[in-house]
Motif scaffolding. Sequence first.
Motif, PDB file in Angstrom:
ATOM      1  N   GLU A 128       0.774   4.677 -51.495  1.00 56.16           N
ATOM      2  CA  GLU A 128       0.410   4.737 -52.921  1.00 56.16           C
ATOM      3  C   GLU A 128       1.285   5.701 -53.723  1.00 56.16           C
ATOM      4  O   GLU A 128       1.679   5.386 -54.844  1.00 56.16           O
ATOM      5  N   GLY A 129       1.560   6.881 -53.122  1.00 55.45           N
ATOM      6  CA  GLY A 129       2.290   7.902 -53.854  1.00 55.45           C
ATOM      7  C   GLY A 129       3.717   7.516 -54.190  1.00 55.45           C
ATOM      8  O   GLY A 129       4.362   8.140 -55.036  1.00 55.45           O
ATOM      9  N   PHE A 132       3.118   3.393 -56.567  1.00 56.36           N
ATOM     10  CA  PHE A 132       2.562   3.407 -57.924  1.00 56.36           C
ATOM     11  C   PHE A 132       3.217   4.514 -58.742  1.00 56.36           C
ATOM     12  O   PHE A 132       2.596   5.512 -59.098  1.00 56.36           O
ATOM     13  N   PRO A 245      -0.010  10.694 -62.741  1.00 56.48           N
ATOM     14  CA  PRO A 245      -0.288   9.364 -62.185  1.00 56.48           C
ATOM     15  C   PRO A 245       0.210   8.285 -63.146  1.00 56.48           C
ATOM     16  O   PRO A 245       0.381   8.533 -64.345  1.00 56.48           O
ATOM     17  N   LEU A 251       0.993   0.521 -64.925  1.00 53.57           N
ATOM     18  CA  LEU A 251       0.363  -0.023 -63.718  1.00 53.57           C
ATOM     19  C   LEU A 251       0.194  -1.530 -63.851  1.00 53.57           C
ATOM     20  O   LEU A 251       0.513  -2.288 -62.924  1.00 53.57           O
ATOM     21  N   ARG A 276      -1.812  -1.022 -45.276  1.00 59.89           N
ATOM     22  CA  ARG A 276      -1.902   0.402 -45.582  1.00 59.89           C
ATOM     23  C   ARG A 276      -1.953   1.118 -44.230  1.00 59.89           C
ATOM     24  O   ARG A 276      -2.921   1.018 -43.501  1.00 59.89           O
ATOM     25  N   GLU A 287      -4.248  11.525 -51.409  1.00 56.73           N
ATOM     26  CA  GLU A 287      -4.038  10.106 -51.728  1.00 56.73           C
ATOM     27  C   GLU A 287      -5.334   9.461 -52.213  1.00 56.73           C
ATOM     28  O   GLU A 287      -5.327   8.665 -53.156  1.00 56.73           O
ATOM     29  N   ARG A 290      -5.862  10.906 -55.918  1.00 61.41           N
ATOM     30  CA  ARG A 290      -4.917  10.486 -56.968  1.00 61.41           C
ATOM     31  C   ARG A 290      -4.845   8.965 -57.110  1.00 61.41           C
ATOM     32  O   ARG A 290      -4.575   8.446 -58.187  1.00 61.41           O
ATOM     33  N   TRP A 291      -5.018   8.269 -56.003  1.00 60.73           N
ATOM     34  CA  TRP A 291      -4.907   6.818 -56.020  1.00 60.73           C
ATOM     35  C   TRP A 291      -6.120   6.219 -55.319  1.00 60.73           C
ATOM     36  O   TRP A 291      -6.007   5.670 -54.204  1.00 60.73           O
ATOM     37  N   ARG A 293      -8.866   4.019 -53.735  1.00 61.15           N
ATOM     38  CA  ARG A 293      -8.605   2.724 -53.098  1.00 61.15           C
ATOM     39  C   ARG A 293      -8.936   1.546 -54.002  1.00 61.15           C
ATOM     40  O   ARG A 293      -8.161   0.593 -54.111  1.00 61.15           O
ATOM     41  N   TYR A 296      -6.391   1.050 -56.903  1.00 60.79           N
ATOM     42  CA  TYR A 296      -4.978   0.812 -56.602  1.00 60.79           C
ATOM     43  C   TYR A 296      -4.797  -0.220 -55.496  1.00 60.79           C
ATOM     44  O   TYR A 296      -4.395  -1.349 -55.771  1.00 60.79           O
ATOM     45  N   TYR A 297      -5.127   0.106 -54.262  1.00 59.75           N
ATOM     46  CA  TYR A 297      -4.863  -0.802 -53.150  1.00 59.75           C
ATOM     47  C   TYR A 297      -5.640  -2.109 -53.299  1.00 59.75           C
ATOM     48  O   TYR A 297      -5.071  -3.213 -53.224  1.00 59.75           O
TER      49      TYR A 297
END
Lengths: 350, 134
Positions: A128-129, A132, A245, A251, A276, A287, A290-291, A293, A296-297
């Motif tokens: 993710e880091g 994104f 972010p 995004l 992942r 993670e 900040r992101w 799940r 984002y995922y």
Amino acid sequence: MHSSTSSFRRPIPRAHWPLVGVLAILLTLAFMTAWELHWRAQGYVPQYSDSRDIWASQRALVTEDGDDKTVIIGASRVRFDIDLDVWEQETGSRPIMLGMNGTAAWPLLKDLANDESFSGTVIFGVTEGLLFMPGFTGPAQNAFGNIRYYQSWSPSQRSSFFLSKILEPRLAFLNGWDLGLAALLNSTFKLENRPGAMVVPPLPPMFQDNHLDGREVLWEKVVSDPSFAQRIKDIWVPLFSFGPPLGKPLLEGLLDGIKADVAKIRARGGDVVFVRLPSAGGLLELERQRWPREAYYERLLKHTDSKGVHFEDYDVLKIYPCPEWSHISGDDAKPFTRSLIEIIGREADS
Amino acid sequence: MYLGLERVLKRLFAGAEWVRQPVVQFLLGIGTLLLVTLTWIFFRAQSWDVAWGVLQSTLFIAPPGAMVLSTLDMAKVIVVMGGLVASHWALRSQSIEELISNIPWWLGGIAWAGLLIFTIIAQGGGNAFIYFQF
């Protein structure tokens, strides 16, 4: 000093050139021998550099023979955690590793989507880091840089790669990441940056063996020396905390771009599977924060109508420790890869 | 263009004694270096927008932006450019051929060894020179 355009007469200077040449060569050989011995005493061993040439040589395989191959893209986690030999044993087909350390995978996906000769399966590693992040930042620009390098891979670059394949396995000091002049200056002179300066935090030292097929294997030292592992762990959180972010419009744009590229590959009979891979400790906590799940995922899977394999969903994947929080060991990569293949196969059939 | 400007200025100030003063000569050298550095921006930039942005930043007329240079990067540039200016100033009255002819052979050998060693240790960091790309 007189300019080179000030005179057309450039006589060769008077000097004892044979003596100058012999002395220069002897001094250079003496210094480089001492240099090599010094770094070997520090624990460095000869190995291949993780170069754009290695990536380009693997990218060339996609065009030559890649129409129905499995291609793996992503950042370093795909390179450490997926054992290509095991994959070949289990499936009968060797995948092509196009992962790149510290890199966003979406430009690599775009490159494959635009390659009409490719209609295989993409295993897309999600970190993710790195994924994104805005397109103008390092992770995406690194990927674009490699693609451009491959597209214009020149005879001199190919020759240099040929020579490096001969020299690098024999000389430990040929490690540009830690032992190049720039890296040595950075590690020797730690000057404080101006308050508010947006300077990327230090990157970790080399901690892997690089293979010519793009695979990487965690050094045994990371597993056996907790202080060395801690040195790497101390870098992850500041590094992955760098920068704000990704905002909503960027995004959405990123997800739309990935969706379009996935559709292109599927239209040719190929597929894209998102994975992942494991992380741990303070890095995993960061993670998650900040992101998240869901945002984002899972959003990525939904937006692209894709299947995904998240390590946290499977006991057989989350049992492997990450000694430095971000990658699993070479020994663990073997059973991990077997389990991953089985799970991907099950997900594809469901 | 610069050479043309140099010829015009030489004609205008040919007899002026003050031009030959060391301080003035040094400032003329620095001024020439600055003008050449400005042209490097256009040579190196990938687009007019990027070139204009760097030019504005160089001339301190850019809008406020993020500071992205590390202190070490700035120190490296200061040291290298300082060394370049100092060495060119020290050798302003002789050619490189004259210098090499006047130094002992062993010093020449050490200098060549130094160049070779730094080239090897740099490990490809200097391979961006456009004329070597083919």
